[in-house]
Motif scaffolding. Sequence first.
Motif, PDB file in Angstrom:
ATOM      1  N   PHE A  29       0.830  -1.215   0.000  1.00 37.26           N
ATOM      2  CA  PHE A  29       0.000   0.000   0.000  1.00 37.26           C
ATOM      3  C   PHE A  29       0.861   1.262   0.000  1.00 37.26           C
ATOM      4  O   PHE A  29       0.545   2.248  -0.655  1.00 37.26           O
ATOM      5  N   VAL A  65       5.799 -11.438   5.968  1.00 33.29           N
ATOM      6  CA  VAL A  65       4.471 -12.042   5.793  1.00 33.29           C
ATOM      7  C   VAL A  65       3.539 -10.985   5.226  1.00 33.29           C
ATOM      8  O   VAL A  65       3.443  -9.875   5.755  1.00 33.29           O
ATOM      9  N   ARG A  66       2.849 -11.378   4.153  1.00 31.97           N
ATOM     10  CA  ARG A  66       1.955 -10.417   3.491  1.00 31.97           C
ATOM     11  C   ARG A  66       0.494 -10.879   3.564  1.00 31.97           C
ATOM     12  O   ARG A  66       0.148 -11.972   3.136  1.00 31.97           O
ATOM     13  N   PRO A  72       1.576   0.442   7.116  1.00 39.67           N
ATOM     14  CA  PRO A  72       2.382   1.564   6.629  1.00 39.67           C
ATOM     15  C   PRO A  72       3.879   1.349   6.800  1.00 39.67           C
ATOM     16  O   PRO A  72       4.686   1.945   6.089  1.00 39.67           O
ATOM     17  N   CYS A  76       5.437  -6.103   4.996  1.00 37.17           N
ATOM     18  CA  CYS A  76       5.014  -7.231   4.165  1.00 37.17           C
ATOM     19  C   CYS A  76       5.998  -7.539   3.033  1.00 37.17           C
ATOM     20  O   CYS A  76       5.801  -8.493   2.289  1.00 37.17           O
ATOM     21  N   LEU A  86      -0.007 -14.292   1.326  1.00 37.44           N
ATOM     22  CA  LEU A  86      -1.270 -15.001   1.573  1.00 37.44           C
ATOM     23  C   LEU A  86      -2.408 -14.455   0.718  1.00 37.44           C
ATOM     24  O   LEU A  86      -3.569 -14.816   0.904  1.00 37.44           O
ATOM     25  N   GLY A 126     -12.159  -3.065   9.550  1.00 37.59           N
ATOM     26  CA  GLY A 126     -11.532  -1.829   9.069  1.00 37.59           C
ATOM     27  C   GLY A 126     -12.465  -1.085   8.133  1.00 37.59           C
ATOM     28  O   GLY A 126     -13.466  -1.637   7.663  1.00 37.59           O
ATOM     29  N   ILE A 127     -12.126   0.161   7.850  1.00 36.95           N
ATOM     30  CA  ILE A 127     -13.036   1.002   7.067  1.00 36.95           C
ATOM     31  C   ILE A 127     -12.633   1.125   5.592  1.00 36.95           C
ATOM     32  O   ILE A 127     -13.311   1.794   4.826  1.00 36.95           O
ATOM     33  N   GLY A 141      -7.636  -3.244  15.772  1.00 39.51           N
ATOM     34  CA  GLY A 141      -8.753  -3.083  14.842  1.00 39.51           C
ATOM     35  C   GLY A 141      -9.792  -2.080  15.316  1.00 39.51           C
ATOM     36  O   GLY A 141     -10.585  -2.362  16.213  1.00 39.51           O
ATOM     37  N   ILE A 142      -9.774  -0.887  14.703  1.00 43.31           N
ATOM     38  CA  ILE A 142     -10.725   0.183  15.050  1.00 43.31           C
ATOM     39  C   ILE A 142     -11.503   0.521  13.782  1.00 43.31           C
ATOM     40  O   ILE A 142     -10.904   0.644  12.706  1.00 43.31           O
ATOM     41  N   GLY A 184       1.775 -10.276  14.235  1.00 41.72           N
ATOM     42  CA  GLY A 184       2.166 -11.513  13.546  1.00 41.72           C
ATOM     43  C   GLY A 184       3.427 -12.117  14.143  1.00 41.72           C
ATOM     44  O   GLY A 184       4.284 -12.603  13.404  1.00 41.72           O
ATOM     45  N   SER A 292      -8.812   4.750  -0.381  1.00 41.06           N
ATOM     46  CA  SER A 292      -7.480   5.306  -0.534  1.00 41.06           C
ATOM     47  C   SER A 292      -6.782   4.485  -1.600  1.00 41.06           C
ATOM     48  O   SER A 292      -6.799   3.252  -1.531  1.00 41.06           O
ATOM     49  N   TRP A 301       3.036   7.610   9.037  1.00 39.18           N
ATOM     50  CA  TRP A 301       2.015   7.840  10.053  1.00 39.18           C
ATOM     51  C   TRP A 301       2.642   7.786  11.439  1.00 39.18           C
ATOM     52  O   TRP A 301       3.519   6.955  11.705  1.00 39.18           O
ATOM     53  N   ASN A 394      -1.004  -0.907  14.457  1.00 41.28           N
ATOM     54  CA  ASN A 394      -1.504  -0.953  13.082  1.00 41.28           C
ATOM     55  C   ASN A 394      -1.096   0.260  12.251  1.00 41.28           C
ATOM     56  O   ASN A 394      -1.131   0.206  11.022  1.00 41.28           O
ATOM     57  N   ARG A 432       9.923  -9.144  11.307  1.00 41.31           N
ATOM     58  CA  ARG A 432       9.559  -7.956  10.514  1.00 41.31           C
ATOM     59  C   ARG A 432       8.120  -7.599  10.843  1.00 41.31           C
ATOM     60  O   ARG A 432       7.182  -7.864  10.098  1.00 41.31           O
ATOM     61  N   ASN A 433       7.961  -7.011  12.028  1.00 43.12           N
ATOM     62  CA  ASN A 433       6.646  -6.634  12.536  1.00 43.12           C
ATOM     63  C   ASN A 433       6.886  -5.691  13.720  1.00 43.12           C
ATOM     64  O   ASN A 433       8.039  -5.340  13.982  1.00 43.12           O
TER      65      ASN A 433
END
Length: 440
Positions: A29, A65-66, A72, A76, A86, A126-127, A141-142, A184, A292, A301, A394, A432-433
């Motif tokens: 993204f 891991v994707r 952001p 991944c 995945l 998610g939105i 998760g908001i 993850g 987006s 961010w 997140n 990597r997280n």
Amino acid sequence: MDVAELTRALAGEVVLPDDPGYDVARRGFNALVDRRPAVIARCLGAADVAAAFAFAAGNGLEIAVRGGGHNPAGHCVLDDGLVIDLSRMRTVKVDADARIARAPGGSTWLDFDTATQAAGLVTPGGIVGSTGVCGLTLGGGIGHLTAQFGLTCDNLVGAELVTPGGSVVEADEELLWALRGGGGNFGVATRLDFRLHPLERVVGGLLTYTGKGVRDAFRTFRDVVADAPQDLSCQAVLGVDEALAPVLVVIPCYTGTASDPEELRALRSAPGLIDDGVRERPFAEQQSLVDSPYGENRHYWKGHFVNELPDELVDELLGRVVALGRPPGDVLIESLHGAPKDFDESALGYRTAAFNVSAMATWDDPALDAEHIAWARETAAAVQPWAVSGGYANYMQADEPIERVRAAFGAEAFERLQALKRRYDPGNVLRRNQNIPPLA
Ligand SMILES: Cc1cc2nc3c(=O)[nH]c(=O)nc-3n(C[C@H](O)[C@H](O)[C@H](O)COP(=O)(O)OP(=O)(O)OC[C@H]3O[C@@H](n4cnc5c(N)ncnc54)[C@H](O)[C@@H]3O)c2cc1C
């Protein structure tokens, strides 16, 4: 195992740097992240994931891991290593009688909502439709239904994980506790199961304010959510218009029976309102209000949870949003009132906060990288005096110090997470997280 053997071992496919689909497959993204993995293993199930882990271990490759590719931080994708991709595992299964949805590791919220809404059911997700279900859930998760049904991870009731050692594990209560926010870190989730709730229609949409009314509308948003019942979720986005003047967009989502909810009247009659898009609509429509473009813009961010939004902070944010002298992106203000306060079966510490305030710099010209990154950092620094509970995993970039990850859980929960990390990933293969290092 060499690449030819991996290719034969997978039910899915292997994508290599010379393959035609490579550039699309390595794209996430955030266009700020541009990395070239040695191998992308597009997995179709747990056996494929175990084979990918074995291949990486045998060839000394680091792993990313994707899921939906939205994080952001760009975790991944990596240079020279192996991506466990995945994104071909997308078919969400719904058991309407049991009110459970089973989401495979690469499913997106659009996949999820499409499957669950066909049965008139939801879970709070998610939105933006292209965001990964698993990545988002593992970080908390908001979204539009947070006040009603809690964080997304509060609705997680089961999981199948493949550990870096190749074991396929059905999560017990302790592991589920860790997965509710611990990221993850413990294995690749090939399936997450969610509790579902009946819901088809909401009262929602966008309320847009400009001019002198923005400040009052912002304060009204704050006051409305402070008193809001559990059937009203509400978020706000502060940005600028073409003249670089502040614009506020408030995004309510009401699930009570009224068609013109009293709780929204103060917002719908506030001065400065130039567009009232709030009306009864299917939940699926609410889920497509905000979008987006994927992989086009550069993002950085940074934010904080806060327990209050005093006038002083409102004024800080109004000043910050015009400080760059060009459109900086947005400041997102997510309210955590309502149901998140009722759950405690997760590792997360920030659910007690009132708001998540995030500076989201968004631009497209690489020459502006330093300027926009500085804007996001300085805007987050302006929020810092009110900060509680570390950062929101997140939305974190890769440069966040471990203290911010630790603070999102608190010392005791973090140590419990580290003990679980030692059990499931003692070698910290999944690093990597927003990393939880194994307990020494
Ligand atoms: C446009 C946009 C909108 C967003 N909207 C929201 C929102 O409404 N609410 C919210 O809370 N957050 C939101 N986010 C943030 C989002 O939740 C996180 O960035 C999340 O990490 C994205 O997950 P992903 O699978 O899409 O990302 P990826 O980048 O693919 O994955 C991120 C990380 O999650 C882990 N992961 C992903 N899938 C798995 C899996 N199956 N098993 C194990 N680990 C896995 C890995 O560590 C991976 O590196 C949004 C982000 C963007 C860019």
